[in-house]
Design a protein around this motif. Structure first.
Motif, PDB file in Angstrom:
ATOM      1  N   THR A 192     -13.119  -0.676  -2.446  1.00 49.17           N
ATOM      2  CA  THR A 192     -11.722  -0.318  -2.212  1.00 49.17           C
ATOM      3  C   THR A 192     -11.598   0.151  -0.770  1.00 49.17           C
ATOM      4  OG1 THR A 192     -12.109   1.953  -2.819  1.00 49.17           O
ATOM      5  CG2 THR A 192     -11.499   0.467  -4.588  1.00 49.17           C
ATOM      6  N   ALA A 193     -10.382   0.162  -0.266  1.00 47.30           N
ATOM      7  CA  ALA A 193     -10.140   0.555   1.123  1.00 47.30           C
ATOM      8  C   ALA A 193     -10.759   1.920   1.408  1.00 47.30           C
ATOM      9  CB  ALA A 193      -8.655   0.598   1.386  1.00 47.30           C
ATOM     10  N   LEU A 194     -10.694   2.764   0.404  1.00 40.85           N
ATOM     11  CA  LEU A 194     -11.196   4.123   0.566  1.00 40.85           C
ATOM     12  C   LEU A 194     -12.690   4.169   0.884  1.00 40.85           C
ATOM     13  CD1 LEU A 194      -9.682   6.854   0.119  1.00 40.85           C
ATOM     14  CD2 LEU A 194     -10.927   7.008  -2.026  1.00 40.85           C
ATOM     15  N   HIS A 195     -13.435   3.269   0.263  1.00 40.40           N
ATOM     16  CA  HIS A 195     -14.881   3.326   0.412  1.00 40.40           C
ATOM     17  C   HIS A 195     -15.431   2.479   1.550  1.00 40.40           C
ATOM     18  CE1 HIS A 195     -14.971   4.508  -4.059  1.00 40.40           C
ATOM     19  NE2 HIS A 195     -15.115   5.569  -3.309  1.00 40.40           N
ATOM     20  N   HIS A 196     -14.561   1.650   2.085  1.00 42.94           N
ATOM     21  CA  HIS A 196     -14.957   0.698   3.103  1.00 42.94           C
ATOM     22  C   HIS A 196     -15.884   1.244   4.177  1.00 42.94           C
ATOM     23  CE1 HIS A 196     -13.382  -3.310   3.268  1.00 42.94           C
ATOM     24  NE2 HIS A 196     -13.777  -3.323   4.524  1.00 42.94           N
ATOM     25  N   GLU A 197     -15.434   2.338   4.782  1.00 43.75           N
ATOM     26  CA  GLU A 197     -16.189   2.891   5.900  1.00 43.75           C
ATOM     27  C   GLU A 197     -17.519   3.471   5.444  1.00 43.75           C
ATOM     28  OE1 GLU A 197     -12.142   4.170   8.136  1.00 43.75           O
ATOM     29  OE2 GLU A 197     -13.853   5.520   8.364  1.00 43.75           O
ATOM     30  N   ALA A 198     -17.522   4.087   4.277  1.00 45.78           N
ATOM     31  CA  ALA A 198     -18.768   4.674   3.766  1.00 45.78           C
ATOM     32  C   ALA A 198     -19.804   3.577   3.489  1.00 45.78           C
ATOM     33  CB  ALA A 198     -18.485   5.470   2.493  1.00 45.78           C
ATOM     34  N   ILE A 199     -19.341   2.466   2.933  1.00 43.05           N
ATOM     35  CA  ILE A 199     -20.257   1.358   2.633  1.00 43.05           C
ATOM     36  C   ILE A 199     -20.823   0.787   3.932  1.00 43.05           C
ATOM     37  CG2 ILE A 199     -20.434  -0.951   1.611  1.00 43.05           C
ATOM     38  CD1 ILE A 199     -17.869  -0.045  -0.067  1.00 43.05           C
ATOM     39  N   ALA A 200     -19.929   0.582   4.901  1.00 47.37           N
ATOM     40  CA  ALA A 200     -20.356   0.010   6.179  1.00 47.37           C
ATOM     41  C   ALA A 200     -21.298   0.967   6.913  1.00 47.37           C
ATOM     42  CB  ALA A 200     -19.148  -0.310   7.049  1.00 47.37           C
ATOM     43  N   ALA A 201     -21.031   2.267   6.820  1.00 46.43           N
ATOM     44  CA  ALA A 201     -21.916   3.237   7.475  1.00 46.43           C
ATOM     45  C   ALA A 201     -23.299   3.207   6.822  1.00 46.43           C
ATOM     46  CB  ALA A 201     -21.317   4.643   7.396  1.00 46.43           C
ATOM     47  N   PHE A 202     -23.310   3.055   5.510  1.00 48.75           N
ATOM     48  CA  PHE A 202     -24.599   2.933   4.800  1.00 48.75           C
ATOM     49  C   PHE A 202     -25.380   1.729   5.339  1.00 48.75           C
ATOM     50  CE2 PHE A 202     -27.215   1.076   1.473  1.00 48.75           C
ATOM     51  CZ  PHE A 202     -27.930   2.162   1.003  1.00 48.75           C
ATOM     52  N   VAL A 203     -24.668   0.609   5.472  1.00 43.87           N
ATOM     53  CA  VAL A 203     -25.306  -0.620   5.976  1.00 43.87           C
ATOM     54  C   VAL A 203     -25.769  -0.425   7.421  1.00 43.87           C
ATOM     55  CG1 VAL A 203     -24.886  -3.040   6.603  1.00 43.87           C
ATOM     56  CG2 VAL A 203     -24.037  -2.147   4.426  1.00 43.87           C
ATOM     57  N   ALA A 204     -24.910   0.176   8.245  1.00 41.13           N
ATOM     58  CA  ALA A 204     -25.237   0.369   9.655  1.00 41.13           C
ATOM     59  C   ALA A 204     -26.495   1.228   9.801  1.00 41.13           C
ATOM     60  CB  ALA A 204     -24.060   1.023  10.378  1.00 41.13           C
ATOM     61  N   GLY A 205     -26.564   2.304   9.027  1.00 40.75           N
ATOM     62  CA  GLY A 205     -27.734   3.182   9.067  1.00 40.75           C
ATOM     63  C   GLY A 205     -28.988   2.449   8.623  1.00 40.75           C
ATOM     64  N   TYR A 206     -28.836   1.657   7.568  1.00 41.10           N
ATOM     65  CA  TYR A 206     -29.975   0.895   7.041  1.00 41.10           C
ATOM     66  C   TYR A 206     -30.475  -0.132   8.071  1.00 41.10           C
ATOM     67  CZ  TYR A 206     -32.648  -2.322   4.143  1.00 41.10           C
ATOM     68  OH  TYR A 206     -33.647  -3.127   3.635  1.00 41.10           O
ATOM     69  N   LEU A 207     -29.526  -0.831   8.704  1.00 41.31           N
ATOM     70  CA  LEU A 207     -29.910  -1.828   9.704  1.00 41.31           C
ATOM     71  C   LEU A 207     -30.615  -1.162  10.877  1.00 41.31           C
ATOM     72  CD1 LEU A 207     -26.728  -4.123   9.791  1.00 41.31           C
ATOM     73  CD2 LEU A 207     -28.934  -4.611   8.702  1.00 41.31           C
ATOM     74  N   GLY A 208     -30.114   0.009  11.267  1.00 39.62           N
ATOM     75  CA  GLY A 208     -30.739   0.750  12.361  1.00 39.62           C
ATOM     76  C   GLY A 208     -32.200   1.061  12.059  1.00 39.62           C
ATOM     77  N   GLN A 209     -32.477   1.357  10.794  1.00 42.03           N
ATOM     78  CA  GLN A 209     -33.847   1.699  10.413  1.00 42.03           C
ATOM     79  C   GLN A 209     -34.728   0.481  10.167  1.00 42.03           C
ATOM     80  OE1 GLN A 209     -34.024   4.363   7.100  1.00 42.03           O
ATOM     81  NE2 GLN A 209     -33.186   6.075   8.256  1.00 42.03           N
ATOM     82  N   HIS A 210     -34.155  -0.519   9.530  1.00 42.21           N
ATOM     83  CA  HIS A 210     -34.991  -1.626   9.072  1.00 42.21           C
ATOM     84  C   HIS A 210     -34.813  -2.929   9.838  1.00 42.21           C
ATOM     85  CE1 HIS A 210     -36.336   0.640   5.492  1.00 42.21           C
ATOM     86  NE2 HIS A 210     -35.144   1.191   5.605  1.00 42.21           N
ATOM     87  N   TYR A 211     -33.665  -3.115  10.447  1.00 41.75           N
ATOM     88  CA  TYR A 211     -33.432  -4.351  11.196  1.00 41.75           C
ATOM     89  C   TYR A 211     -32.832  -4.072  12.578  1.00 41.75           C
ATOM     90  CZ  TYR A 211     -34.158  -6.826   6.738  1.00 41.75           C
ATOM     91  OH  TYR A 211     -34.687  -7.328   5.576  1.00 41.75           O
ATOM     92  N   PRO A 212     -33.505  -3.235  13.382  1.00 44.36           N
ATOM     93  CA  PRO A 212     -32.939  -2.905  14.700  1.00 44.36           C
ATOM     94  C   PRO A 212     -32.747  -4.154  15.570  1.00 44.36           C
ATOM     95  CG  PRO A 212     -35.213  -2.111  14.508  1.00 44.36           C
ATOM     96  CD  PRO A 212     -34.790  -2.541  13.148  1.00 44.36           C
ATOM     97  N   ALA A 213     -33.642  -5.128  15.415  1.00 42.27           N
ATOM     98  CA  ALA A 213     -33.539  -6.342  16.242  1.00 42.27           C
ATOM     99  C   ALA A 213     -32.218  -7.060  15.979  1.00 42.27           C
ATOM    100  CB  ALA A 213     -34.715  -7.268  15.945  1.00 42.27           C
ATOM    101  N   CYS A 214     -31.768  -7.004  14.740  1.00 38.84           N
ATOM    102  CA  CYS A 214     -30.502  -7.650  14.380  1.00 38.84           C
ATOM    103  C   CYS A 214     -29.341  -6.966  15.100  1.00 38.84           C
ATOM    104  CB  CYS A 214     -30.349  -7.617  12.863  1.00 38.84           C
ATOM    105  SG  CYS A 214     -28.672  -7.608  12.280  1.00 38.84           S
ATOM    106  N   LEU A 215     -29.404  -5.637  15.186  1.00 39.91           N
ATOM    107  CA  LEU A 215     -28.342  -4.907  15.896  1.00 39.91           C
ATOM    108  C   LEU A 215     -28.370  -5.213  17.390  1.00 39.91           C
ATOM    109  CD1 LEU A 215     -28.421  -1.408  14.141  1.00 39.91           C
ATOM    110  CD2 LEU A 215     -26.802  -3.278  13.778  1.00 39.91           C
TER     111      LEU A 215
END
Ligand SMILES: Nc1nc2c(ncn2[C@@H]2O[C@H](COP(=O)(O)OP(=O)(O)O)[C@@H](O)[C@H]2O)c(=O)[nH]1
Ligand SMILES: [Mg+2]
Length: 307
Positions: A192-215
């Motif tokens: 839902t619109a409400l959770h959008h940012e929280a979900i994306a932040a979760f993904v962003a944090g995860y990518l930072g830890q596990h897929y930095p090359a992708c970022l």
């Protein structure tokens, strides 16, 4: 993140599975290869008992191939479990399912009996697409809407194998908070619109830890910020999601990141590993125990005040 699944639905699906299981020889559980833990129904293993199970790690075109291989060997440690990593982009490989089912049931084959396979999985893992490919024609409706009411189908897929498509629905792993995020991130459950940012932040944090090359590659982030929110903000800045005054429009950044993850534009990314799963299951067990203890205490208190 709170996800509501009604106990009535769970009860009904559980009852239907219990009724149909004795009529089946093998269970085909379709999982999302990016989240083999979070896309699994937590009670299926229990319901299934010692019935052989073929686990399909589906949408493997979107998942990290190394992690998919790791998941396969991890899952196959369980007795009676075999796995296949599949994608609708390789339909010929999907058609090997019937062959593998027969290999897993030597007794059936020896006696020339029809193999009844029950195909199950949570919404959106690609069951209908898979069934249509196996049937060689359109027998199941595909799309993002989970079908709530559906009649049971029997579909011959060759090699003397008949698929039983489950009515009712299976729910995903919702007791674990991170699983909720991963299911939303992959699009398995509606965000839902409400959770959008929280979900994306979760993904962003995860990518930072596990897929930095992708970022680095996709968003030209030179340095990866420490916090998940800052990673999302940096992505937004790079993509020009700016308000007047230079503030980052996080909602826009969130949509971009989630769209690119889901479409595969970020590359092949898996969102969990067997190690993460074991750690999280242990955490959930502790929380469950704490809740049970609290309940016990509350009942005791009530009992002593009444008595
Ligand atoms: N990238 C990718 N997308 C898939 C694959 N299989 C299915 N999909 C897509 O995933 C969505 C859900 O598929 P569907 O078969 O309806 O899933 P179901 O709810 O489990 O029956 C659809 O948009 C499909 O096109 C796959 O192997 N790879
Ligand atoms: Mg479907």
């Amino acid at each position: 993140m709170q996800i509501q699944w009604y106990p009535g639905h769970m009860h009904k699906a559980g009852k239907e599975i219990k009724e149909i299981l004795p009529k089946t020889d093998i269970v085909i559980e379709v999982l999302d290869a990016r989240i083999p833990f979070s896309s699994a129904n937590p009670f299926l293993a229990q319901l299934r008992g010692d019935k052989p199970c073929l686990k399909i790690l589906n949408k493997s075109d979107l998942a990290d191939p190394e992690l998919t291989a790791a998941w396969q060997s991890y899952l196959e440690r369980e007795h009676g479990v075999r796995t296949l990593a599949l994608t609708s982009r390789e339909p010929d490989k999907m058609r090997k399912i019937a062959e593998l089912c027969r290999k897993m049931l030597p007794e059936q084959v020896q006696n020339d009996r029809i193999v009844h396979a029950l195909i199950m999985g949570i919404p959106n893992v690609g069951k209908s697409t898979l069934i249509n490919i196996l049937a060689g024609r359109t027998v199941a409706k595909t799309g993002n809407e989970p079908a709530v009411t559906k009649t049971q189908q029997r579909i011959a897929i060759g090699n003397n194998v008949v698929l039983l498509d489950t009515p009712g629905m299976l729910w995903p792993n919702i007791e674990n908070k991170n699983s909720g995020y991963r299911l939303a991130a992959t699009g398995a459950i509606k965000d839902t619109a409400l959770h959008h940012e929280a979900i994306a932040a979760f993904v962003a944090g995860y990518l930072g830890q596990h897929y930095p090359a992708c970022l680095h590659e996709r968003f030209q982030l030179q340095e990866i910020p420490e916090s998940a929110d800052e990673v999302l903000e940096a992505i937004g800045r790079k993509r020009g999601c700016l308000r007047s005054g230079g503030r980052v429009e996080l909602d826009k950044a969130a949509k971009i990141l989630l769209n690119e993850l889901r479409s595969g534009s970020l590359g092949r990314i898996s969102l969990e590993t067997p190690t993460m799963m074991e750690k999280e299951l242990a955490e959930v067990a502790v929380i469950r125990e704490q809740k049970a203890e609290k309940n016990r205490l509350r009942k005791q208190k009530r009992g002593s005040s009444e008595g």
